[in-house]
Scaffold this motif. Structure first.
Motif, PDB file in Angstrom:
ATOM      1  N   ARG A  17      44.912  53.641  25.241  1.00 50.37           N
ATOM      2  CA  ARG A  17      46.252  54.060  24.816  1.00 50.37           C
ATOM      3  C   ARG A  17      47.190  52.895  24.542  1.00 50.37           C
ATOM      4  N   GLY A  18      46.724  51.672  24.676  1.00 46.94           N
ATOM      5  CA  GLY A  18      47.537  50.532  24.297  1.00 46.94           C
ATOM      6  C   GLY A  18      48.508  50.049  25.347  1.00 46.94           C
ATOM      7  N   PHE A  19      48.313  50.447  26.631  1.00 47.79           N
ATOM      8  CA  PHE A  19      49.173  49.948  27.683  1.00 47.79           C
ATOM      9  C   PHE A  19      48.819  48.493  27.998  1.00 47.79           C
ATOM     10  N   SER A  20      49.633  47.859  28.837  1.00 46.52           N
ATOM     11  CA  SER A  20      49.436  46.445  29.147  1.00 46.52           C
ATOM     12  C   SER A  20      48.165  46.236  29.962  1.00 46.52           C
ATOM     13  N   GLU A  21      47.180  45.553  29.383  1.00 47.94           N
ATOM     14  CA  GLU A  21      45.954  45.260  30.121  1.00 47.94           C
ATOM     15  C   GLU A  21      46.195  44.253  31.239  1.00 47.94           C
ATOM     16  N   ALA A  22      47.174  43.362  31.060  1.00 44.54           N
ATOM     17  CA  ALA A  22      47.421  42.322  32.065  1.00 44.54           C
ATOM     18  C   ALA A  22      47.847  42.937  33.393  1.00 44.54           C
ATOM     19  N   ILE A  23      48.744  43.923  33.335  1.00 44.92           N
ATOM     20  CA  ILE A  23      49.227  44.552  34.566  1.00 44.92           C
ATOM     21  C   ILE A  23      48.091  45.297  35.246  1.00 44.92           C
ATOM     22  N   VAL A  24      47.303  46.031  34.475  1.00 40.70           N
ATOM     23  CA  VAL A  24      46.188  46.782  35.057  1.00 40.70           C
ATOM     24  C   VAL A  24      45.137  45.829  35.617  1.00 40.70           C
ATOM     25  N   GLY A  25      44.947  44.679  34.955  1.00 36.89           N
ATOM     26  CA  GLY A  25      44.003  43.695  35.472  1.00 36.89           C
ATOM     27  C   GLY A  25      44.393  43.203  36.852  1.00 36.89           C
ATOM     28  N   VAL A  26      45.683  43.042  37.095  1.00 38.16           N
ATOM     29  CA  VAL A  26      46.163  42.651  38.433  1.00 38.16           C
ATOM     30  C   VAL A  26      45.821  43.737  39.446  1.00 38.16           C
ATOM     31  N   MET A  27      45.947  44.987  39.038  1.00 38.39           N
ATOM     32  CA  MET A  27      45.645  46.099  39.947  1.00 38.39           C
ATOM     33  C   MET A  27      44.168  46.103  40.334  1.00 38.39           C
ATOM     34  N   GLY A  65      49.315  35.687  43.335  1.00 37.90           N
ATOM     35  CA  GLY A  65      48.961  34.728  42.294  1.00 37.90           C
ATOM     36  C   GLY A  65      47.474  34.709  42.013  1.00 37.90           C
ATOM     37  N   ALA A  66      46.660  34.859  43.063  1.00 38.50           N
ATOM     38  CA  ALA A  66      45.210  34.903  42.875  1.00 38.50           C
ATOM     39  C   ALA A  66      44.796  36.131  42.075  1.00 38.50           C
ATOM     40  N   MET A  67      45.486  37.253  42.273  1.00 39.27           N
ATOM     41  CA  MET A  67      45.157  38.470  41.528  1.00 39.27           C
ATOM     42  C   MET A  67      45.470  38.318  40.047  1.00 39.27           C
ATOM     43  N   VAL A  68      46.550  37.616  39.747  1.00 36.96           N
ATOM     44  CA  VAL A  68      46.994  37.495  38.357  1.00 36.96           C
ATOM     45  C   VAL A  68      45.966  36.757  37.504  1.00 36.96           C
ATOM     46  N   ILE A  69      45.306  35.748  38.066  1.00 40.56           N
ATOM     47  CA  ILE A  69      44.407  34.910  37.268  1.00 40.56           C
ATOM     48  C   ILE A  69      42.961  35.388  37.294  1.00 40.56           C
ATOM     49  N   ALA A  70      42.661  36.445  38.036  1.00 38.03           N
ATOM     50  CA  ALA A  70      41.272  36.922  38.120  1.00 38.03           C
ATOM     51  C   ALA A  70      40.927  37.784  36.905  1.00 38.03           C
ATOM     52  N   PRO A  71      39.939  37.407  36.102  1.00 37.17           N
ATOM     53  CA  PRO A  71      39.596  38.156  34.873  1.00 37.17           C
ATOM     54  C   PRO A  71      38.605  39.283  35.137  1.00 37.17           C
ATOM     55  N   LEU A  72      38.997  40.275  35.930  1.00 33.70           N
ATOM     56  CA  LEU A  72      38.064  41.321  36.338  1.00 33.70           C
ATOM     57  C   LEU A  72      38.181  42.604  35.530  1.00 33.70           C
ATOM     58  N   LEU A  73      39.215  42.711  34.708  1.00 37.05           N
ATOM     59  CA  LEU A  73      39.406  43.953  33.959  1.00 37.05           C
ATOM     60  C   LEU A  73      38.271  44.203  32.968  1.00 37.05           C
TER      61      LEU A  73
END
Length: 453
Positions: A239-249, A143-151
């Motif tokens: 390429r238009g992939f989901s930024e949200a998922i990559v942001g979690v990574m 949950g902490a990873m999901v809300i971190a705006p690091l991308l």
């Protein structure tokens, strides 16, 4: 497809129209009468692949920052001329359908929130991550990873480098460094409060208690997450992939290790804190190096004859800094990786030797319960401390000579000095019949027998 609207400055109208006619674009021109030094507004549809080369050519023709360019997504264009134009720029496939450099800069900038919002979101993420690690809850840490705006900051810095945008580069690096620092400071404060409140008692091995070991003693496999995050981040942007998922990574590579630094500092574990801090720095370098290399290989750099050289030198410089720093810091990680391999091999060999020894006739009454390889806890570069063998039997006392016998069997499999410790567990079965309902009591009746070199 894109729809471009170009506000042409005075004296540049003919130059713009010549470029568009030469490229075969079907455009509409409107006179500009606002009196702001603009001559006309030109509107036209353009294939996605053509946006970047067209804007580059306009820049070479002298249409620079004084012109205003708006790029809009277009759903469809019904025109035979446009179909021909799209076919020419597609080059028979979709390989060229990447985001233009100009749009890329805008998207990277949009992904970087205002600093006040960035600070609040990271502080919340730090609190959640620290609580999750202290409570040993993977779900809370996620949950902490999901809300971190690091991308945004990670991508903005490297987009700024390869495109020569100094403001974007400075903002990206500032956000990254400030963000990690804020997470560490917030984690130290929360962990200190938890310790003072007795939520986690002082004196315990907090690393073992909360499963922090992989973050305070990282190995080379930790690099895979950060390198993958950097590459995936750029691909999501281009390429238009989901930024949200990559942001979690990306957050997975930075938030938990930063929180681990704060927790270990609060517990006074300097070695563990150094290990976690090293992982944070390694991950930062890995994300930026992977993102920078991906951008440069994909061709995201000024293409004009006067723009390539000024951008190439800073890009190579930053790549060298990231790469050299990563190589230096990766050396301890390689040592931890080798230790992991050695520990696994020693564990397997010890289990085989224990089973072989206990199969001898004089040990018929004993059975192997567990064989564990314990490390010395000297983070971040640990070493093997001892092998603990737990055996069970019906007799309450230790078996004379068993520890020495096991040491002679296990010792040759270790590269250095080794302690072999034998712990005895007495099994008692109550009831007249040994059935599935019989009650079994297991308790540690003796300490250990040890054999040292």
């Amino acid at each position: 497809m894109r729809y471009l609207e170009i506000t042409v400055p005075e004296g540049k109208r003919r130059a713009v129209l010549d470029v568009l006619e030469d490229e075969g674009f079907d455009y509409v021109v409107s006179d500009e009468t606002s009196g702001r030094g603009k001559a006309a507004v030109v509107r036209f549809p353009v294939p996605t692949q053509a946006v970047e080369p067209l804007l580059d050519r306009l820049e070479r023709a002298g249409i620079g920052d004084e012109a205003s360019v708006v790029v809009i997504n277009a759903e469809t264009v019904v025109s035979e001329e446009f179909a021909t134009l799209r076919e020419r720029y597609s080059r028979g496939g979709q390989t060229g359908s990447r985001t233009s450099r100009q749009v890329l800069r805008t998207k990277a900038d949009e992904l970087t929130p205002p600093f006040a919002i960035y600070t609040v979101m990271l502080l919340i993420s730090a609190v959640v991550a620290t609580a999750g690690l202290l409570a040993d809850s993977p779900a809370v840490v996620i949950g902490a990873m999901v809300i971190a705006p690091l991308l945004g900051p990670a991508l903005a810095a490297n987009v700024g480098i390869v495109t020569g945008d100094g403001r974007l580069k400075s903002t990206g690096f500032t956000y990254q460094i400030a963000g990690v620092t804020m997470v560490i400071v917030a984690s130290v404060a929360l962990a200190m409060l938890a310790r003072l409140a007795g939520l986690e008692p002082a004196g315990v091995d907090i690393v073992a208690a909360t499963e922090l070991e992989e973050r305070v003693a990282p190995n080379l496999f930790s690099l895979a997450v950060a390198l993958g995050a950097g590459i995936a981040g750029i691909l999501s942007l281009t390429r238009g992939f989901s930024e949200a998922i990559v942001g979690v990574m990306i957050a997975a590579a930075l938030i938990p290790p930063s929180a681990a630094v704060g927790i270990t500092v609060a517990w006074g574990m300097s070695g563990a804190a150094i290990g976690a801090a090293g992982l944070v720095v390694v991950n930062l370098l890995s994300i930026n190096l992977a993102a920078l290399a991906t951008l440069w290989i994909a061709g995201y750099r000024p293409q004009g004859p006067f723009d390539v050289s000024p951008t190439r030198t800073p890009t190579y410089t930053y790549a060298a800094i990231f790469g050299i720093g990563l190589l230096i810091l990766a050396a301890p990680l390689a040592g931890v990786t080798l230790l992991d391999f050695h520990t696994t091999e020693l564990q397997s060999a010890a289990e085989s030797e224990v089973n072989a020894v206990l199969a001898e006739p004089q040990y018929d009454e004993l059975e192997s319960d567990e064989v564990a390889v314990e490390l010395d806890g000297d983070y971040p570069t640990q070493s093997v401390d001892r092998v603990v063998v737990t055996v069970s039997g019906r007799e309450p006392g230790p078996e004379p000579g068993l520890a020495d016998r096991l040491y002679k069997a296990i010792g040759p499999h270790s590269d250095g000095p080794l302690v072999v410790e034998v712990q005895y567990v007495v099994a008692e079965e109550r009831g007249e019949n040994a059935t599935a309902e019989a009650t079994i009591e297991r308790g540690r009746r003796t300490a250990a027998a040890e054999s040292r070199p």
